[in-house]
Design a protein around this motif. Structure first.
Motif, PDB file in Angstrom:
ATOM      1  N   THR A  49       0.829  -1.027   0.137  1.00  0.00           N
ATOM      2  CA  THR A  49       0.005  -0.009  -0.135  1.00  0.00           C
ATOM      3  C   THR A  49       0.847   1.186  -0.001  1.00  0.00           C
ATOM      4  O   THR A  49       0.442   2.246  -0.671  1.00  0.00           O
ATOM      5  CB  THR A  49      -0.940   0.040   1.303  1.00  0.00           C
ATOM      6  N   THR A  50       1.969   1.248   0.721  1.00  0.00           N
ATOM      7  CA  THR A  50       2.821   2.492   0.905  1.00  0.00           C
ATOM      8  C   THR A  50       3.727   2.373  -0.236  1.00  0.00           C
ATOM      9  O   THR A  50       4.568   1.564  -0.572  1.00  0.00           O
ATOM     10  CB  THR A  50       3.608   2.250   2.160  1.00  0.00           C
ATOM     11  N   ARG A  51       3.605   3.565  -1.083  1.00  0.00           N
ATOM     12  CA  ARG A  51       4.622   3.715  -2.170  1.00  0.00           C
ATOM     13  C   ARG A  51       5.898   4.423  -2.104  1.00  0.00           C
ATOM     14  O   ARG A  51       7.127   4.319  -2.654  1.00  0.00           O
ATOM     15  CB  ARG A  51       3.789   4.013  -3.560  1.00  0.00           C
ATOM     16  N   ASN A  52       5.572   5.566  -1.263  1.00  0.00           N
ATOM     17  CA  ASN A  52       6.502   6.598  -0.926  1.00  0.00           C
ATOM     18  C   ASN A  52       7.041   6.597   0.416  1.00  0.00           C
ATOM     19  O   ASN A  52       6.367   5.970   1.234  1.00  0.00           O
ATOM     20  CB  ASN A  52       5.861   8.066  -1.075  1.00  0.00           C
ATOM     21  N   ARG A  53       8.147   6.778   0.783  1.00  0.00           N
ATOM     22  CA  ARG A  53       8.826   6.884   2.093  1.00  0.00           C
ATOM     23  C   ARG A  53       7.632   8.203   2.710  1.00  0.00           C
ATOM     24  O   ARG A  53       7.826   9.363   2.539  1.00  0.00           O
ATOM     25  CB  ARG A  53      10.077   7.232   2.234  1.00  0.00           C
ATOM     26  N   ILE A  54       7.313   7.726   3.826  1.00  0.00           N
ATOM     27  CA  ILE A  54       6.245   8.840   4.573  1.00  0.00           C
ATOM     28  C   ILE A  54       6.809   9.189   5.980  1.00  0.00           C
ATOM     29  O   ILE A  54       7.202   8.258   6.644  1.00  0.00           O
ATOM     30  CB  ILE A  54       4.654   8.095   4.826  1.00  0.00           C
ATOM     31  N   HIS A  55       6.998  10.318   5.991  1.00  0.00           N
ATOM     32  CA  HIS A  55       7.452  10.866   7.316  1.00  0.00           C
ATOM     33  C   HIS A  55       6.351  11.138   8.473  1.00  0.00           C
ATOM     34  O   HIS A  55       5.652  11.860   7.931  1.00  0.00           O
ATOM     35  CB  HIS A  55       8.531  11.770   7.366  1.00  0.00           C
ATOM     36  N   GLY A  56       6.532  10.561   9.450  1.00  0.00           N
ATOM     37  CA  GLY A  56       5.386  10.945  10.762  1.00  0.00           C
ATOM     38  C   GLY A  56       6.480  11.403  11.741  1.00  0.00           C
ATOM     39  O   GLY A  56       7.430  10.875  12.242  1.00  0.00           O
ATOM     40  N   VAL A  57       5.887  12.703  12.142  1.00  0.00           N
ATOM     41  CA  VAL A  57       6.614  13.245  13.423  1.00  0.00           C
ATOM     42  C   VAL A  57       5.816  13.180  14.746  1.00  0.00           C
ATOM     43  O   VAL A  57       4.717  13.644  14.950  1.00  0.00           O
ATOM     44  CB  VAL A  57       6.877  14.747  12.830  1.00  0.00           C
ATOM     45  N   LEU A  58       6.797  12.876  15.681  1.00  0.00           N
ATOM     46  CA  LEU A  58       6.125  12.599  17.088  1.00  0.00           C
ATOM     47  C   LEU A  58       6.821  13.739  17.941  1.00  0.00           C
ATOM     48  O   LEU A  58       8.276  13.491  18.162  1.00  0.00           O
ATOM     49  CB  LEU A  58       6.367  11.478  17.641  1.00  0.00           C
ATOM     50  N   THR A  59       6.350  14.822  18.579  1.00  0.00           N
ATOM     51  CA  THR A  59       7.043  15.712  19.225  1.00  0.00           C
ATOM     52  C   THR A  59       6.644  15.650  20.716  1.00  0.00           C
ATOM     53  O   THR A  59       5.199  15.936  21.183  1.00  0.00           O
ATOM     54  CB  THR A  59       6.804  17.193  18.508  1.00  0.00           C
ATOM     55  N   LEU A  65      10.912  12.547  17.473  1.00  0.00           N
ATOM     56  CA  LEU A  65      10.982  11.569  16.852  1.00  0.00           C
ATOM     57  C   LEU A  65      10.463  11.509  15.470  1.00  0.00           C
ATOM     58  O   LEU A  65       9.368  11.689  15.331  1.00  0.00           O
ATOM     59  CB  LEU A  65      10.491  10.085  17.681  1.00  0.00           C
ATOM     60  N   ILE A  66      11.416  11.191  14.507  1.00  0.00           N
ATOM     61  CA  ILE A  66      10.693  11.300  13.031  1.00  0.00           C
ATOM     62  C   ILE A  66      10.667   9.811  12.642  1.00  0.00           C
ATOM     63  O   ILE A  66      11.945   9.187  12.431  1.00  0.00           O
ATOM     64  CB  ILE A  66      11.636  12.015  11.906  1.00  0.00           C
ATOM     65  N   PHE A  67       9.618   9.307  12.307  1.00  0.00           N
ATOM     66  CA  PHE A  67       9.344   7.969  11.801  1.00  0.00           C
ATOM     67  C   PHE A  67       9.193   7.836  10.418  1.00  0.00           C
ATOM     68  O   PHE A  67       8.559   8.474   9.711  1.00  0.00           O
ATOM     69  CB  PHE A  67       8.234   7.281  12.387  1.00  0.00           C
ATOM     70  N   ILE A  68       9.990   6.991   9.707  1.00  0.00           N
ATOM     71  CA  ILE A  68       9.848   6.771   8.248  1.00  0.00           C
ATOM     72  C   ILE A  68       9.379   5.552   7.876  1.00  0.00           C
ATOM     73  O   ILE A  68       9.797   4.276   8.189  1.00  0.00           O
ATOM     74  CB  ILE A  68      11.280   6.859   7.785  1.00  0.00           C
ATOM     75  N   ASP A  69       7.999   5.509   7.421  1.00  0.00           N
ATOM     76  CA  ASP A  69       7.361   4.415   6.741  1.00  0.00           C
ATOM     77  C   ASP A  69       7.621   4.142   5.603  1.00  0.00           C
ATOM     78  O   ASP A  69       7.429   4.911   4.640  1.00  0.00           O
ATOM     79  CB  ASP A  69       5.908   4.426   7.040  1.00  0.00           C
ATOM     80  N   THR A  70       8.235   2.878   5.468  1.00  0.00           N
ATOM     81  CA  THR A  70       8.836   2.356   4.187  1.00  0.00           C
ATOM     82  C   THR A  70       8.059   1.553   3.391  1.00  0.00           C
ATOM     83  O   THR A  70       7.307   0.826   3.833  1.00  0.00           O
ATOM     84  CB  THR A  70      10.300   1.934   4.133  1.00  0.00           C
ATOM     85  N   PRO A  71       8.134   1.721   2.136  1.00  0.00           N
ATOM     86  CA  PRO A  71       7.537   0.572   1.147  1.00  0.00           C
ATOM     87  C   PRO A  71       7.938  -0.801   1.561  1.00  0.00           C
ATOM     88  O   PRO A  71       9.245  -0.939   1.973  1.00  0.00           O
ATOM     89  CB  PRO A  71       7.795   0.970  -0.338  1.00  0.00           C
ATOM     90  N   GLY A  72       7.144  -1.965   1.455  1.00  0.00           N
ATOM     91  CA  GLY A  72       7.514  -3.182   1.844  1.00  0.00           C
ATOM     92  C   GLY A  72       8.622  -3.523   0.935  1.00  0.00           C
ATOM     93  O   GLY A  72       8.681  -3.457  -0.208  1.00  0.00           O
ATOM     94  N   ASP A 189       3.530  21.528  15.860  1.00  0.00           N
ATOM     95  CA  ASP A 189       2.098  20.768  15.627  1.00  0.00           C
ATOM     96  C   ASP A 189       2.199  20.221  14.019  1.00  0.00           C
ATOM     97  O   ASP A 189       1.159  19.794  13.653  1.00  0.00           O
ATOM     98  CB  ASP A 189       1.218  22.036  15.445  1.00  0.00           C
ATOM     99  N   MET A 190       3.501  19.823  13.778  1.00  0.00           N
ATOM    100  CA  MET A 190       3.562  19.095  12.552  1.00  0.00           C
ATOM    101  C   MET A 190       3.395  17.461  12.803  1.00  0.00           C
ATOM    102  O   MET A 190       4.324  17.182  13.445  1.00  0.00           O
ATOM    103  CB  MET A 190       4.579  19.579  11.925  1.00  0.00           C
ATOM    104  N   VAL A 191       2.512  16.831  12.096  1.00  0.00           N
ATOM    105  CA  VAL A 191       2.672  15.317  12.281  1.00  0.00           C
ATOM    106  C   VAL A 191       3.361  14.787  10.982  1.00  0.00           C
ATOM    107  O   VAL A 191       3.482  13.509  10.953  1.00  0.00           O
ATOM    108  CB  VAL A 191       1.379  14.805  12.611  1.00  0.00           C
ATOM    109  N   THR A 192       3.304  15.249   9.790  1.00  0.00           N
ATOM    110  CA  THR A 192       4.133  14.947   8.711  1.00  0.00           C
ATOM    111  C   THR A 192       4.621  15.871   7.941  1.00  0.00           C
ATOM    112  O   THR A 192       4.292  16.950   7.840  1.00  0.00           O
ATOM    113  CB  THR A 192       3.034  13.933   8.001  1.00  0.00           C
ATOM    114  N   ASP A 193       5.549  15.776   7.125  1.00  0.00           N
ATOM    115  CA  ASP A 193       6.414  16.536   6.352  1.00  0.00           C
ATOM    116  C   ASP A 193       5.951  16.759   4.766  1.00  0.00           C
ATOM    117  O   ASP A 193       6.389  17.357   3.867  1.00  0.00           O
ATOM    118  CB  ASP A 193       7.945  16.473   6.185  1.00  0.00           C
ATOM    119  N   HIS A 194       4.910  15.674   4.808  1.00  0.00           N
ATOM    120  CA  HIS A 194       4.161  15.626   3.208  1.00  0.00           C
ATOM    121  C   HIS A 194       3.236  16.764   3.133  1.00  0.00           C
ATOM    122  O   HIS A 194       2.446  17.086   4.108  1.00  0.00           O
ATOM    123  CB  HIS A 194       3.519  14.377   3.033  1.00  0.00           C
TER     124      HIS A 194
END
Length: 308
Positions: A49-59, A65-72, A189-194
């Motif tokens: 399902t995931t095609r791009n590297r998606i950054h999620g930000v937890l402050t 912490l910046i999490f990178i959800d990668t394609p399988g 207040d940013m949860v993703t850089d997309h």
């Protein structure tokens, strides 16, 4: 003074990056969303399902912490698949922690071994995150842990349930302990850089995957052609094209008298209004672009760039 006259030691702020890797459909995007506390990656029971590297930000008060959800990680069958695997492999070189996600309901080291073998040269700490532990009895979970412990010298093995939130706080603490001292990379207040446009396209694509099931494979891509507010604080206008590779798929996506396309738009609009806090007017079209997943020009157009 109670501490002998010494000023209290200031807590050092930590920040860093954690890659979430694993084979397709083990719950990586679900884990990312659960760790962040908000939806930043689309979820589906369909692989890849995931095609791009998606950054999620937890402050938090003590760290970012910046999490990178990668394609399988999988064996690619087209140019898009090759770029997806490259994106996942590149993420391993750029982070402070690697989280390898496996599915507790399967216990298939033969399937997960190719992913784990790619970690042999990784110098950063690697954690095994066993997801979906709420769905297996404890004896089976212990057997799973014993099996996977022999595959790689994991820093730690953490059983979790991303959907139920089990052990997620403990996992966050383990990740935090590995992060170096550093600044905030993103605003609080940013949860993703997309950008907003990317999120809208991904939500529309998620609804397509959900509603069409096996009838339309992962040949679908969504492109936002128009995105504008017609007046300050007013309705957000979205005009999007859903691309697919065959005319038969186009017919399925449109549906009888446009019923399928209407349902996709309705579900996407409802979710996006909640996510973005704005009223949305959405128009969707379906177009065919044969074999776009193997055409470099179209892959670049959809944001898939080759990287060294």
């Amino acid at each position: 003074m109670a501490n002998g006259g010494k000023a209290p030691q200031k807590i050092k702020y930590r920040s860093g990056f954690a890659a979430i890797v694993g084979r397709p459909n083990v719950g990586k995007s679900t884990l990312l969303n659960a760790l962040i506390g908000r939806k930043v990656a689309i979820m589906s029971n369909r692989p890849q399902t995931t095609r791009n590297r998606i950054h999620g930000v937890l402050t938090t008060d003590e760290a970012q912490l910046i999490f990178i959800d990668t394609p399988g990680l999988h064996k690619p069958h087209h140019k898009l698949g090759e770029l997806m695997v490259t994106a996942a492999e590149n993420a391993l070189k750029e982070v402070d922690v690697v989280l390898v996600v496996c599915d507790a309901t399967e216990n298939r080291p033969d399937l997960d071994r190719p992913v784990i073998d790619r970690l042999r040269d990784v110098q950063t700490p690697v954690y095994l995150v066993i997801n979906k532990v709420d769905a297996v009895p404890k004896p089976e979970l212990l057997k799973f842990i014993d099996t996977y412990r022999t595959l790689y010298p994991f820093q730690e093995i953490v059983p979790v349930s991303a959907r139920k939130g089990t052990q997620l706080e403990a996992l966050k603490q383990l990740i935090l302990e590995q992060m170096p001292e550093g600044p905030k990379y993103y605003p609080d207040d940013m949860v993703t850089d997309h950008p907003e446009q990317f999120i809208i396209a991904e939500v529309i694509r998620e609804k397509v995957l959900h509603l069409t099931r096996e009838e339309v494979p992962h040949s679908v891509m969504v492109e936002i052609e128009q995105l504008e507010r017609r007046d300050p604080g007013g309705i957000l206008y979205v005009g999007a094209v859903i691309y697919t590779e065959r005319n038969s798929q186009k017919g399925i996506l449109i549906g009888k008298r446009g019923a399928m396309l209407k349902q996709v738009g309705q579900l996407a609009r409802q979710e996006l209004e909640a996510l973005l806090g704005s009223k949305i007017y959405m128009e969707l079209w379906v177009k065919v672009k044969k074999d776009w997943r193997n055409e470099p020009g179209w892959l670049r157009r959809f944001g898939f760039e080759e990287r060294d």
